[in-house]
Scaffold this motif. Structure first.
Motif, PDB file in Angstrom:
ATOM      1  N   LEU A  59       6.022   5.838   0.468  1.00  0.00           N
ATOM      2  CA  LEU A  59       6.641   4.530   0.534  1.00  0.00           C
ATOM      3  C   LEU A  59       5.575   3.448   0.500  1.00  0.00           C
ATOM      4  O   LEU A  59       4.394   3.712   0.763  1.00  0.00           O
ATOM      5  CB  LEU A  59       7.502   4.392   1.790  1.00  0.00           C
ATOM      6  N   ASN A  60       5.976   2.239   0.149  1.00  0.00           N
ATOM      7  CA  ASN A  60       5.080   1.088   0.184  1.00  0.00           C
ATOM      8  C   ASN A  60       5.180   0.487   1.575  1.00  0.00           C
ATOM      9  O   ASN A  60       6.210  -0.070   1.949  1.00  0.00           O
ATOM     10  CB  ASN A  60       5.484   0.064  -0.869  1.00  0.00           C
ATOM     11  N   ALA A  61       4.092   0.593   2.353  1.00  0.00           N
ATOM     12  CA  ALA A  61       4.243   0.290   3.780  1.00  0.00           C
ATOM     13  C   ALA A  61       3.004  -0.324   4.413  1.00  0.00           C
ATOM     14  O   ALA A  61       2.703  -0.041   5.568  1.00  0.00           O
ATOM     15  CB  ALA A  61       4.619   1.560   4.531  1.00  0.00           C
ATOM     16  N   GLY A  62       2.269  -1.173   3.699  1.00  0.00           N
ATOM     17  CA  GLY A  62       1.118  -1.766   4.353  1.00  0.00           C
ATOM     18  C   GLY A  62       0.392  -2.759   3.477  1.00  0.00           C
ATOM     19  O   GLY A  62       0.703  -2.931   2.285  1.00  0.00           O
ATOM     20  N   SER A  63      -0.587  -3.430   4.076  1.00  0.00           N
ATOM     21  CA  SER A  63      -1.436  -4.388   3.367  1.00  0.00           C
ATOM     22  C   SER A  63      -2.878  -4.206   3.813  1.00  0.00           C
ATOM     23  O   SER A  63      -3.146  -3.837   4.969  1.00  0.00           O
ATOM     24  CB  SER A  63      -0.988  -5.828   3.633  1.00  0.00           C
ATOM     25  N   ASN A  98       3.473  -0.669   8.310  1.00  0.00           N
ATOM     26  CA  ASN A  98       4.880  -0.574   8.692  1.00  0.00           C
ATOM     27  C   ASN A  98       5.282   0.802   9.188  1.00  0.00           C
ATOM     28  O   ASN A  98       6.466   1.061   9.409  1.00  0.00           O
ATOM     29  CB  ASN A  98       5.765  -0.952   7.500  1.00  0.00           C
ATOM     30  N   ILE A  99       4.317   1.679   9.332  1.00  0.00           N
ATOM     31  CA  ILE A  99       4.548   3.012   9.883  1.00  0.00           C
ATOM     32  C   ILE A  99       3.549   3.224  11.010  1.00  0.00           C
ATOM     33  O   ILE A  99       2.579   2.468  11.133  1.00  0.00           O
ATOM     34  CB  ILE A  99       4.384   4.098   8.804  1.00  0.00           C
ATOM     35  N   LEU A 104       0.824  -1.198   0.000  1.00  0.00           N
ATOM     36  CA  LEU A 104       0.000   0.000   0.000  1.00  0.00           C
ATOM     37  C   LEU A 104       0.861   1.253   0.000  1.00  0.00           C
ATOM     38  O   LEU A 104       1.834   1.365   0.750  1.00  0.00           O
ATOM     39  CB  LEU A 104      -0.913   0.028   1.223  1.00  0.00           C
ATOM     40  N   LEU A 105       0.482   2.194  -0.852  1.00  0.00           N
ATOM     41  CA  LEU A 105       1.200   3.462  -0.914  1.00  0.00           C
ATOM     42  C   LEU A 105       0.828   4.304   0.314  1.00  0.00           C
ATOM     43  O   LEU A 105      -0.348   4.578   0.568  1.00  0.00           O
ATOM     44  CB  LEU A 105       0.826   4.213  -2.189  1.00  0.00           C
ATOM     45  N   MET A 106       1.841   4.699   1.078  1.00  0.00           N
ATOM     46  CA  MET A 106       1.638   5.467   2.295  1.00  0.00           C
ATOM     47  C   MET A 106       2.522   6.715   2.280  1.00  0.00           C
ATOM     48  O   MET A 106       3.433   6.841   1.458  1.00  0.00           O
ATOM     49  CB  MET A 106       1.983   4.626   3.533  1.00  0.00           C
ATOM     50  N   GLN A 107       2.248   7.603   3.204  1.00  0.00           N
ATOM     51  CA  GLN A 107       3.082   8.783   3.397  1.00  0.00           C
ATOM     52  C   GLN A 107       3.602   8.750   4.837  1.00  0.00           C
ATOM     53  O   GLN A 107       2.843   8.934   5.779  1.00  0.00           O
ATOM     54  CB  GLN A 107       2.295  10.070   3.138  1.00  0.00           C
ATOM     55  N   GLY A 108       4.892   8.444   4.985  1.00  0.00           N
ATOM     56  CA  GLY A 108       5.472   8.290   6.315  1.00  0.00           C
ATOM     57  C   GLY A 108       6.459   9.393   6.646  1.00  0.00           C
ATOM     58  O   GLY A 108       6.950  10.112   5.766  1.00  0.00           O
TER      59      GLY A 108
END
Length: 974
Positions: free
Chosen positions: A735-739, A778-779, A718-722
Motif C-alpha cells: 500500500l501507499n502509506a508514507g512520506s 500510516n502503518i 511511499l510503497l509499504m508492506q502493511g
C-alpha cells in the motif's frame, strides 16, 4: 520567341543572384592551437545551425565548406567555445583556444533532445569525463569506476567479488520497497541494471532465518559496460533535472555517451595493461595456546601435534591471499571524412580473483558510425556486444555453515584441511564444510551475452535567418542473456549425507526497447532573445524472464539437470510498457537569463491504473549576473544564481499489483495455493518533488570556481508492506502509506593553485551530505533490512531517519544505535603536469560517519577465532567474551563506525616527447586502485552490502574481501 526565353532566363538569374550569393560555398581552412601555441587535435569545427562540421587533425589543421554570412564555431572539451563570421574575404583563419578552467562552456543536458552550456544551466549536473572515469587507474567494471567520483552520491561496492556489484543512491534514499537505482541511458538507449539471483540460497539457506531478501552476491548488469568505451557520464541527481524522463527517473538518471570517430586520417590506438590484485587488508587470526584451545573445547592433542609438525596455517591468507593476474588489451580504430566518421573498438579483459578459481573476463566490441546525408540530415548508429564471465566464489550470509567466510570463522589454525596425495579432502571437524574443498570443487559462474544498439536521426526540416526546426528520432534495443551455473558436487563435506550434490542452473532473457521522436524549434527574433520549443513522444517496452532449476541427488559426477534424483523449477516473469508525451520551452535573454519549463505525461502498465496518464512538471531559472551590462568586476568573472523545481515518480513493485499463487501438491495432484500477501490493483506510484537552488562563481579567469547547491526532495505515497486483518485470509499487503524527505548540500571547488612553464597543478575538492527523514507513516513502525533488533536492524519510523539502525540498548529496551547515512563525504582530485610529458593524478575519498552492522566479527567471536578475542578489557574479561556476553542484551558491539579515507586512484604517466616514424604518441604508466584505506571499522572493507543493490546496504556478513590493484600501462597511437 527564343529571344523572349533568353530574356526570361536572364530575369530569373537576376532574381536568383542574391540567393546564390547567400548559398555560395567557400573552402575555409585554418589551424586550432591552445593559448601556448600547441596544436589542438580533435577540436570540433562546425557551421552553426547546420549539420556541416569537421575536426582538427593531429597538427590542429582543418578544412570545410561554409556559406558567406554563416557562423563557424570552434569548440573542444576543456576550452572556451569561439565563433567566427564568414565574409567574402574569409578564406582561412587561425584560432587560439583559451582554457575553460571552470568548465563554463561544457555542455550539459536540459532535456531529451536539447543541451545548454554549464554557464547557463539551472541544475547541478555531475559530469565525469573519460580521463576521470578510466584515464587514471582503470577499474574492473564501469560501476566500480564511478565510486567516489559523483558529488551527491552514496556508492557502495557490495563486495569485492569479480564482476562488479554496486549500490548507487543519488541524494539519499528515495524508496524503501521500490527500485532504488538510477536509470541508465547509453547513447539514448535505456538499459537494464537488474541483479539476478543465482539460487545459492538452496545451498546456503541464507533466507532460512531472518531477512529473506536476495543475499546471493549477484552483480548488477550495468557492470557489463566497458569503461574504456565511454567518452563522458552525466549524472542527473534529482527530480528537477531528471523529471523529463518521467516515471523512471525518481532515483536519478545516468546518461552515458560513448566515444565516436573524428574526421581525418584513420587513427589506431592500442593499449595494453598488465598488473595484479591482492587483498587490501587481513583481519588476522587468534594466537593460540594450549589454554585457549582447551577453553574452546578443541582437541589439544591435535593442536600440539600440528604445532610440532609446523602445520599451523593462516587459513585467511590461504583463502584470500592469491595475487590475481590482470590483463587488459584494447584496440580502437577511428577516422572518416566530412560525411562519414566511424569508431571501432575491441577489448579483451581477464582478471583473476584473490580467491583461487574466481575471476572475471569481459570481451567487448563497439561500432559507432556517424553519417551526414547532407548539410541538414545526420544519421548515427551506436552498438556494442559484450561477452562476460564472472566466477564469484561462495561468500556472504549463510545459515548452513558452507560459505568460505562462515566456515573459516570457526576453523582454528591447526585444523588440517588440505587434500592428500590422491586429492581427497578431509572433513573439517570444526565447521559444516571444508572451505578449501568447497573452493576447489564448486562452481558459481555468471555468463552474459549482451547487445546494446541504437539509431539516431537528426534532420533540419526548416531553416531561415531567425528560425530552425529539427526533427530527431531515435530507437534502441538492449538485450542480454544471462546463464548462471552453480554446481556443488556430492563429494563435498556438506553434501555427502544430505542432498548429495546440487546443480543450480538459471537462464534469464531480458529485452528492453525504446523509441522516441522529438520536434525542436529554435527561434531567435532578435540577437538578445531566443526560444527553443521541444515536443516529443517516447515509448519503452521491457520483458524479463528468469527460469531457475535446482537439482539435487546428483548421479555420480554428472551436472546435467536430467542426471539428478530431484529437481525444483521456478520462474519469474515481468513485462511492462511505458508511453510518454512531453513539451518543453527554453527561453534565453541576453545570455544572462535562462528560463526552462516543461511538462511530461506518462502512462505505464506498472501502475495500478495502467490507462491513466500522470503529469510531471519542471521549471528552472538561471540568472548570470556577471553577463549583465552593469557588471564591472574584473575579479569575479562569472556569478550565476539558479533555482529549479521538478517532479518524478517511482513505479510500484511489480508484485504489488497481484496476489501471487504458489505451486503446491494437493492430495497428490498439482495445484496452486494463494499466498498470504494480498495484491492491490489500484496501487499508485511513489511521487517525488524536488526544489534545488544554488550559486556558481568563478574568479581569476576561471582558475578558481565554486558550485554550491542545496536541495529539498520529498517523496510521497511511499510503497509499504502493511498488515491486514486475519479475517481477510491474508497477512500483509502492499500500500501507499508514507512520506520521506531528503535535504542536502553539495559543494564543488575547482582550482589551479599553480601554473608555470614546466609545472601545472589542478585540483578539485567536492563535499556533500544528505539528511533523510520519514515525515509520515500510516502503518506501525517496522524493522527492515537486517536480522532483527538482537543484532541491529534498520527501522522505519515516523520522525526518524530512513536509514537509522536500532537494536537492544542494554537497558531492557530498544533504541537507536547508529545510522547508515554518512555525516558527510568529500573527495580530493589532484592532477600535476610536469614538463608537459609527466602526469601524476590521484583521487582520495573521505567518508565521515555512516554505520555498518558488522556480523562477520560476531561470527568469528562465536567461532573463537577473532584476532583480538583475548585482549583484556577494564572489567577483567576479554574483548571476545564481552562481545559474546552482549548478545541478546545489547546490539551496540555489532553497529560500528564505517568512516574511511581511501586512496581510490593514483596514476603516473609519461608521454614520449617525440614521434617515432608513423607512431604519433607513446605513453607509459603505472597506476593503483584502492591502494590503502584508513578506517576504524573492524572488517575487510567499510563499503559492504550483504543484500546487494536494494535498500539495505551496510550489512557485513563474511563478504568477498575487497582487493587493491596495481597495473602497468602502454598506449600507442598511430
Amino acid at each position: 520567341m527564343q529571344m523572349k526565353k533568353r530574356v526570361q532566363l536572364f530575369c530569373w538569374l537576376l532574381l536568383l543572384l542574391p540567393a546564390l550569393a547567400i548559398a555560395q560555398q567557400k573552402n575555409i581552412s585554418g589551424k586550432v592551437t591552445d593559448q601556448n601555441g600547441n596544436p589542438v587535435a580533435g577540436a570540433n569545427i562546425s557551421v552553426k545551425g547546420t549539420q556541416t562540421g569537421t575536426l582538427s587533425d593531429a597538427e590542429g589543421h582543418f578544412s570545410l565548406k561554409a556559406s558567406v554570412g554563416s557562423t563557424i564555431e570552434i569548440s573542444f572539451t576543456g576550452y572556451r567555445t569561439q565563433s567566427f563570421k564568414i565574409t567574402n574575404e574569409t578564406t582561412s583563419f587561425n584560432v587560439a583556444l583559451k582554457e575553460d578552467y571552470a568548465r563554463l562552456d561544457e555542455v550539459v543536458v536540459t532535456g531529451l533532445a536539447t543541451t545548454v552550456k554549464r554557464s547557463n544551466a539551472a541544475n547541478a549536473v555531475a559530469v565525469i569525463g573519460a580521463r576521470e572515469l578510466a584515464g587514471t587507474a582503470p577499474a574492473q567494471t564501469f560501476d566500480a569506476a564511478l565510486n567516489g567520483k559523483v558529488v551527491g552520491a552514496n556508492i557502495v561496492s557490495n563486495s569485492g567479488a569479480p564482476g562488479g556489484g554496486t549500490s548507487i543512491k543519488l541524494r539519499g534514499v528515495t524508496t524503501i520497497f521500490g527500485n532504488s537505482q538510477p536509470l541508465f541511458v547509453v547513447d539514448g538507449v535505456i538499459v537494464n541494471n537488474s541483479a539476478t539471483s543465482a539460487g545459492l540460497n538452496a545451498v546456503t539457506a541464507a533466507a532460512a532465518a531472518g531477512n529473506s531478501s536476495n543475499q546471493d552476491n549477484a552483480s548488477n548488469r550495468i557492470a557489463d559496460l566497458n569503461p574504456e568505451d565511454i567518452q563522458s557520464v552525466e549524472v542527473l541527481k534529482g527530480a528537477s533535472a531528471a523529471s523529463i524522463y518521467g516515471a523512471q527517473a525518481a532515483a536519478g538518471v545516468v546518461i552515458i555517451t560513448t566515444k565516436r570517430g573524428k574526421a581525418g586520417k584513420t587513427r589506431f590506438n592500442f593499449s595494453q595493461d598488465v598488473g595484479f590484485n591482492s587483498i587490501i587488508r587481513y583481519l588476522g587470526q587468534r594466537p593460540l595456546t594450549d589454554a585457549i584451545v582447551q577453553s574452546q573445547g578443541w582437541d589439544v592433542a591435535a593442536y600440539d601435534s600440528a604445532k610440532a609438525a609446523g602445520k599451523l596455517y593462516d587459513y585467511e591468507k590461504v583463502m584470500y591471499g592469491q595475487k590475481g593476474l590482470i590483463r587488459d588489451s584494447r584496440l580502437s580504430i577511428s577516422g572518416g571524412n566530412d560525411k562519414t566518421t566511424f569508431y571501432l573498438a575491441g577489448g579483451l579483459r581477464k582478471e583473476d580473483g584473490i580467491i583461487k578459481r574466481t575471476g572475471y573476463a569481459n570481451n567487448s566490441l563497439r561500432v559507432n558510425i556517424d553519417h551526414r546525408i547532407n548539410d541538414k540530415i545526420k544519421l548515427s548508429y551506436s552498438s556494442t556486444f559484450i561477452n562476460s564471465s564472472a566466477d564469484r566464489g561462495l561468500t556472504n550470509n549463510d545459515n548452513a555453515g558452507v560459505t568460505f567466510g562462515v566456515a573459516l570463522s570457526s576453523t582454528p589454525s591447526f585444523a588440517q584441511l588440505f587434500p592428500d596425495a590422491n586429492g581427497n579432502y578431509p572433513n573439517n571437524p570444526y565447521a559444516a564444510s571444508n572451505p578449501l574443498q568447497t573452493r576447489d570443487l564448486m562452481t558459481n559462474n555468471e555468463l552474459t551475452n549482451r547487445y546494446i544498439g541504437g539509431v539516431n536521426l537528426d534532420a533540419i526540416i526548416q531553416q531561415s535567418n531567425k528560425m530552425t526546426t529539427r526533427i530527431i528520432a531515435r530507437g534502441g534495443l538492449d538485450y542480454y542473456n544471462l546463464k548462471t551455473t552453480a554446481v556443488f558436487p556430492s563429494i563435498l563435506q556438506f553434501e555427502v549425507n544430505t542432498t548429495k550434490g546440487h546443480s543450480i542452473q538459471g537462464m534469464t532473457n531480458n529485452v528492453n526497447t525504446n523509441w522516441a521522436g522529438f520536434l525542436v524549434n529554435s527561434y531567435k527574433p532578435a540577437d538578445d532573445l531566443s526560444f527553443i520549443t521541444t515536443a516529443g513522444l517516447t515509448h519503452e517496452y521491457g520483458k524479463y524472464d528468469n527460469i531457475l532449476n535446482v537439482a539435487t541427488q546428483l548421479i555420480g559426477i554428472q551436472t546435467n539437470l536430467d542426471q539428478a534424483g530431484a529437481i525444483n523449477v521456478s520462474q519469474f516473469r515481468t513485462q511492462y510498457k511505458n508511453d510518454g508525451v512531453f513539451v518543453q520551452e527554453e527561453f534565453a535573454f541576453k545570455n544572462y537569463l535562462n528560463i526552462t519549463a516543461g511538462l511530461r505525461f506518462d502512462q505505464s502498465t506498472n501502475n495500478g491504473d495502467y490507462k491513466k496518464y500522470f503529469t510531471y512538471p519542471k521549471a528552472n531559472v538561471a540568472w548570470n549576473l556577471s553577463k549583465m551590462n552593469f557588471w564591472k568586476s574584473k575579479t569575479i568573472n562569472d556569478l550565476k544564481l539558479r533555482v529549479a523545481y521538478g517532479e518524478s515518480s517511482n513505479f510500484p513493485a511489480y508484485i504489488s499489483r497481484f496476489t501471487p499463487l504458489n505451486s503446491s501438491n494437493i492430495g497428490g495432484y498439482p495445484g496452486s495455493l494463494v499466498s498470504n500477501t494480498l495484491g492491490d490493483g489500484s496501487i499508485g506510484s511513489e511521487r517525488q518533488t524536488e526544489l534545488e537552488a544554488g550559486v556558481d562563481i568563478s574568479v581569476l579567469e576561471g582558475k578558481l570556481s565554486l558550485e554550491a547547491t542545496f536541495y529539498n526532495k520529498v517523496v510521497k505515497d511511499l510503497l509499504m508492506q502493511g498488515q491486514v486483518p486475519a479475517s481477510t485470509g491474508f497477512a500483509t499487503k502492499y500500500l501507499n502509506a508514507g512520506s520521506l524527505r531528503n535535504r542536502g548540500i553539495e559543494l564543488s571547488l575547482k582550482a589551479i593553485p599553480f601554473e608555470g612553464k614546466n609545472f601545472r597543478w589542478t585540483s578539485t575538492t567536492n563535499f556533500w551530505l544528505n539528511r533523510s527523514l520519514i515525515t509520515q507513516l500510516n502503518i506501525p513502525a517496522f524493522p527492515l533490512g537486517a536480522f532483527g533488533t538482537t543484532l541491529g536492524t534498520y527501522f522505519i519510523q515516523q520522525g526518524a531517519s530512513a536509514t537509522q539502525i536500532v537494536g537492544l540498548n542494554g537497558n531492557g529496551g530498544i533504541g537507536k544505535l547508529g545510522d547508515a547515512e554518512p555525516t558527510f563525504q568529500m573527495n580530493f582530485l589532484n592532477d600535476f603536469t610536469i614538463h608537459k610529458n609527466w602526469s601524476l593524478r590521484f583521487l582520495i575519498h573521505w567518508k565521515q560517519g555512516g554505520d555498518v552492522i558488522n556480523l562477520t566479527q560476531l561470527l568469528t567471536d562465536l567461532g573463537g577465532t577473532s584476532p583480538d578475542f583475548d585482549v583484556m578489557q577494564s572489567n577483567g574479561k576479554t574483548a571476545g567474551e564481552n562481545r559474546i556476553a552482549a548478545l541478546g542484551v545489547s546490539s551496540k558491539p555489532f553497529v560500528q563506525n564505517a568512516s574511511f579515507v581511501k586512496f581510490r586512484e593514483i596514476g603516473l604517466y609519461y608521454t614520449v616527447p617525440y614521434r617515432i616514424k608513423n607512431i604519433e604518441r607513446i605513453q607509459l604508466g603505472v597506476s593503483a586502485n584502492n591502494l590503502f584505506v584508513i578506517t576504524p571499522y573492524v572488517g575487510y572493507d567499510p563499503e559492504v552490502s550483504n543484500f546487494g543493490v536494494g535498500f539495505s546496504s551496510g550489512v557485513d556478513v563474511t563478504p568477498f574481501p575487497t582487493s587493491k590493484r596495481v597495473q602497468f600501462h602502454v598506449a600507442i597511437s598511430f
